[in-house]
Design an enzyme around this catalytic site. Structure first.
Site, PDB file in Angstrom:
ATOM      1  N   ALA A  65       0.866  -1.184   0.000  1.00 17.21           N
ATOM      2  CA  ALA A  65       0.000   0.000   0.000  1.00 17.21           C
ATOM      3  C   ALA A  65       0.902   1.233   0.000  1.00 17.21           C
ATOM      4  O   ALA A  65       2.058   1.167   0.420  1.00 17.21           O
ATOM      5  CB  ALA A  65      -0.887  -0.035   1.236  1.00 17.21           C
ATOM      6  N   GLY A 108       0.816  -5.022   0.896  1.00 22.14           N
ATOM      7  CA  GLY A 108      -0.375  -5.148   0.051  1.00 22.14           C
ATOM      8  C   GLY A 108      -0.087  -5.851  -1.272  1.00 22.14           C
ATOM      9  O   GLY A 108      -0.982  -6.454  -1.857  1.00 22.14           O
ATOM     10  N   GLU A 111      -0.300  -9.385  -0.468  1.00 20.48           N
ATOM     11  CA  GLU A 111      -1.724  -9.663  -0.213  1.00 20.48           C
ATOM     12  C   GLU A 111      -2.524  -9.697  -1.515  1.00 20.48           C
ATOM     13  O   GLU A 111      -3.418 -10.524  -1.685  1.00 20.48           O
ATOM     14  CB  GLU A 111      -2.288  -8.612   0.754  1.00 20.48           C
ATOM     15  CG  GLU A 111      -1.717  -8.789   2.150  1.00 20.48           C
ATOM     16  CD  GLU A 111      -1.952  -7.593   3.054  1.00 20.48           C
ATOM     17  OE1 GLU A 111      -1.657  -6.458   2.637  1.00 20.48           O
ATOM     18  OE2 GLU A 111      -2.429  -7.788   4.178  1.00 20.48           O
ATOM     19  N   GLU A 131       4.994  -4.823   7.027  1.00 15.44           N
ATOM     20  CA  GLU A 131       4.268  -3.738   7.710  1.00 15.44           C
ATOM     21  C   GLU A 131       4.746  -3.528   9.144  1.00 15.44           C
ATOM     22  O   GLU A 131       4.738  -2.407   9.657  1.00 15.44           O
ATOM     23  CB  GLU A 131       2.756  -4.037   7.724  1.00 15.44           C
ATOM     24  CG  GLU A 131       2.079  -3.992   6.371  1.00 15.44           C
ATOM     25  CD  GLU A 131       2.042  -5.334   5.649  1.00 15.44           C
ATOM     26  OE1 GLU A 131       2.842  -6.236   5.981  1.00 15.44           O
ATOM     27  OE2 GLU A 131       1.193  -5.484   4.747  1.00 15.44           O
TER      28      GLU A 131
HETATM   29  N1  CAA Z   1       4.606   3.197  -0.691  1.00 20.44           N
HETATM   30  C1  CAA Z   1       4.996   4.348  -1.261  1.00 20.44           C
HETATM   31  N2  CAA Z   1       6.145   4.478  -1.963  1.00 20.44           N
HETATM   32  C2  CAA Z   1       6.909   3.385  -2.090  1.00 20.44           C
HETATM   33  C3  CAA Z   1       6.561   2.141  -1.523  1.00 20.44           C
HETATM   34  C4  CAA Z   1       5.340   2.079  -0.798  1.00 20.44           C
HETATM   35  N3  CAA Z   1       4.886   0.924  -0.251  1.00 20.44           N
HETATM   36  N4  CAA Z   1       7.526   1.250  -1.798  1.00 20.44           N
HETATM   37  C5  CAA Z   1       8.453   1.906  -2.532  1.00 20.44           C
HETATM   38  N5  CAA Z   1       8.081   3.192  -2.708  1.00 20.44           N
HETATM   39  C6  CAA Z   1       8.803   4.240  -3.442  1.00 20.44           C
HETATM   40  C7  CAA Z   1      10.000   4.728  -2.641  1.00 20.44           C
HETATM   41  O1  CAA Z   1       9.607   5.684  -1.676  1.00 20.44           O
HETATM   42  C8  CAA Z   1      10.847   5.316  -3.739  1.00 20.44           C
HETATM   43  O2  CAA Z   1      10.335   6.594  -4.086  1.00 20.44           O
HETATM   44  P1  CAA Z   1      11.316   7.870  -4.259  1.00 20.44           P
HETATM   45  O3  CAA Z   1      12.146   7.487  -5.470  1.00 20.44           O
HETATM   46  O4  CAA Z   1      10.373   8.981  -4.506  1.00 20.44           O
HETATM   47  O5  CAA Z   1      12.106   7.948  -3.020  1.00 20.44           O
HETATM   48  C9  CAA Z   1      10.595   4.380  -4.935  1.00 20.44           C
HETATM   49  O6  CAA Z   1       9.361   3.723  -4.619  1.00 20.44           O
HETATM   50  C10 CAA Z   1      11.672   3.324  -5.090  1.00 20.44           C
HETATM   51  O7  CAA Z   1      11.855   2.659  -3.850  1.00 20.44           O
HETATM   52  P2  CAA Z   1      13.265   2.516  -3.082  1.00 20.44           P
HETATM   53  O8  CAA Z   1      14.165   3.657  -3.441  1.00 20.44           O
HETATM   54  O9  CAA Z   1      12.977   2.324  -1.624  1.00 20.44           O
HETATM   55  O10 CAA Z   1      13.813   1.194  -3.759  1.00 20.44           O
HETATM   56  P3  CAA Z   1      14.804   0.115  -3.099  1.00 20.44           P
HETATM   57  O11 CAA Z   1      15.147  -0.826  -4.204  1.00 20.44           O
HETATM   58  O12 CAA Z   1      15.898   0.771  -2.360  1.00 20.44           O
HETATM   59  O13 CAA Z   1      13.893  -0.670  -2.010  1.00 20.44           O
HETATM   60  C11 CAA Z   1      11.911  -1.810  -1.238  1.00 20.44           C
HETATM   61  C12 CAA Z   1      12.812  -1.418  -2.434  1.00 20.44           C
HETATM   62  C13 CAA Z   1      12.655  -2.784  -0.307  1.00 20.44           C
HETATM   63  C14 CAA Z   1      10.675  -2.490  -1.781  1.00 20.44           C
HETATM   64  C15 CAA Z   1      11.544  -0.530  -0.422  1.00 20.44           C
HETATM   65  O14 CAA Z   1      11.037   0.435  -1.332  1.00 20.44           O
HETATM   66  C16 CAA Z   1      10.516  -0.755   0.627  1.00 20.44           C
HETATM   67  O15 CAA Z   1      10.828  -1.255   1.688  1.00 20.44           O
HETATM   68  N6  CAA Z   1       9.246  -0.388   0.361  1.00 20.44           N
HETATM   69  C17 CAA Z   1       8.171  -0.445   1.306  1.00 20.44           C
HETATM   70  C18 CAA Z   1       7.676  -1.885   1.512  1.00 20.44           C
HETATM   71  C19 CAA Z   1       6.603  -1.916   2.562  1.00 20.44           C
HETATM   72  O16 CAA Z   1       6.809  -1.595   3.709  1.00 20.44           O
HETATM   73  N7  CAA Z   1       5.371  -2.328   2.164  1.00 20.44           N
HETATM   74  C20 CAA Z   1       4.227  -2.399   3.026  1.00 20.44           C
HETATM   75  C21 CAA Z   1       3.384  -1.163   2.907  1.00 20.44           C
HETATM   76  S1  CAA Z   1       2.034  -1.067   4.071  1.00 20.44           S
HETATM   77  C22 CAA Z   1       0.870  -2.152   3.447  1.00 20.44           C
HETATM   78  O17 CAA Z   1       1.023  -2.714   2.390  1.00 20.44           O
HETATM   79  C23 CAA Z   1      -0.366  -2.339   4.292  1.00 20.44           C
HETATM   80  C24 CAA Z   1      -1.278  -3.418   3.819  1.00 20.44           C
HETATM   81  O18 CAA Z   1      -1.440  -4.412   4.463  1.00 20.44           O
HETATM   82  C25 CAA Z   1      -2.041  -3.270   2.579  1.00 20.44           C
END
Ligand code: CAA
Length: 257
Positions: A65, A108, A111, A131
């Protein structure tokens, strides 16, 4: 549609939904999930379509998400928006949905893949529910579907540590149907979709409904439900066509009637 692409490019029976926010690793914001809901609703009504594939790109199926969209929200905001209600359509879709997953399938994203009926993964796919690392927990089915797919011990570890698992491990644990080299994951998903699309769409949908029912009800009730669906198929032309084709030693031509 701004954040997804919907095509029937490969075959009139197979629809492809591509998540298309590549810079954000297909983070699932409200609009994107609303578009997925609307597309699924429409494709489910489209008589031509028999199987739906949902995919992302090579780097990410979806990284979860949209954290930036959620960060400042309050409980009241979350309650009023009820953002996960758009996900109900995925679960309600009668036609089979295959997730073709490469790269990140996190939060998500994991999921979403698990809400689909089958998962074809590239060997670069990574699945996780991270998360917990951002102070929350899965909210779109992760605690339930992951536990049903992997069992308590593995699901608990993934949910409480946020640890990712590789495609290979996901296959071993029964989360995904198959793992193929990255250049082949779409071809493989399509192959599976084509195989299913060659069956009677009515039988496919009732069989899907029956398998899904096994997660909801006790065995006796599930068996009863299955039997009724089986009997019901005998009022379809496809049942006559399928059985006659077998007897006549020819390939069946199912019309979905
Ligand atoms: N939401 C918003 N933006 C996101 C995102 C997310 N879930 N995941 C990645 N992005 C964005 C980053 O902020 C980044 O944007 P900017 O270039 O503007 O900074 C871009 O995508 C590229 O990401 P990274 O620079 O972080 O890429 P990376 O290769 O270094 O890392 C990753 C990749 C490990 C997937 C890392 O992006 C990450 O940890 N993302 C979040 C994963 C996460 O926590 N997901 C759970 C979300 S909550 C949820 O999903 C609730 C639910 O149950 C539905």
């Amino acid at each position: 549609m701004e954040f997804i692409k919907v095509t029937k490019a490969y075959d009139k029976y197979i629809a492809l939904i591509e998540l298309n926010r590549p810079k954000e690793l297909n983070a699932l914001n409200l609009q994107l999930m609303g578009e997925v809901r609307d597309a699924l609703k429409e494709l489910d009504q489209d008589d031509e379509v028999r199987v739906i594939i949902i995919t992302g790109n090579e780097r990410a199926f979806a990284a979860g998400a949209d954290i930036k969209q959620m960060a400042g929200k309050t409980t009241v905001d979350m309650w009023k928006t009820d953002q996960f209600s758009t996900w109900d359509q995925i679960n309600k879709t009668r036609k089979p949905i295959i997730a073709a997953v490469s790269g990140f399938a996190l939060g998500g994203g994991c999921e979403l893949a698990m809400t689909c009926d089958m998962i074809v993964a590239s060997e670069t796919a990574q699945f996780g529910q991270p998360e917990i690392k951002i102070g929350v927990m899965p909210g779109a089915g992760g605690t339930q579907r992951l536990t049903k797919a992997l069992g308590k011990a593995k699901a608990m570890e993934m949910v409480l540590t946020g640890k990712f698992i590789s495609a290979e491990e996901a296959e071993k644990l029964g989360l995904v149907n198959r793992v193929v080299p990255v250049e082949l994951y779409m071809t493989e998903a399509l192959k599976l979709a084509k195989e299913i699309a060659s069956m009677s769409p009515l039988a496919v949908q009732m069989a899907k409904e029956s398998v899904k029912r096994s997660f909801e009800v006790p065995l006796e009730e599930g068996l009863h439900f299955e039997r009724k669906n089986f009997y019901m198929l005998f009022s379809s032309e496809d049942q006559k066509e399928g059985m006659n084709a077998f007897v006549e030693k020819r390939k069946a031509d199912f019309k979905g009637k």
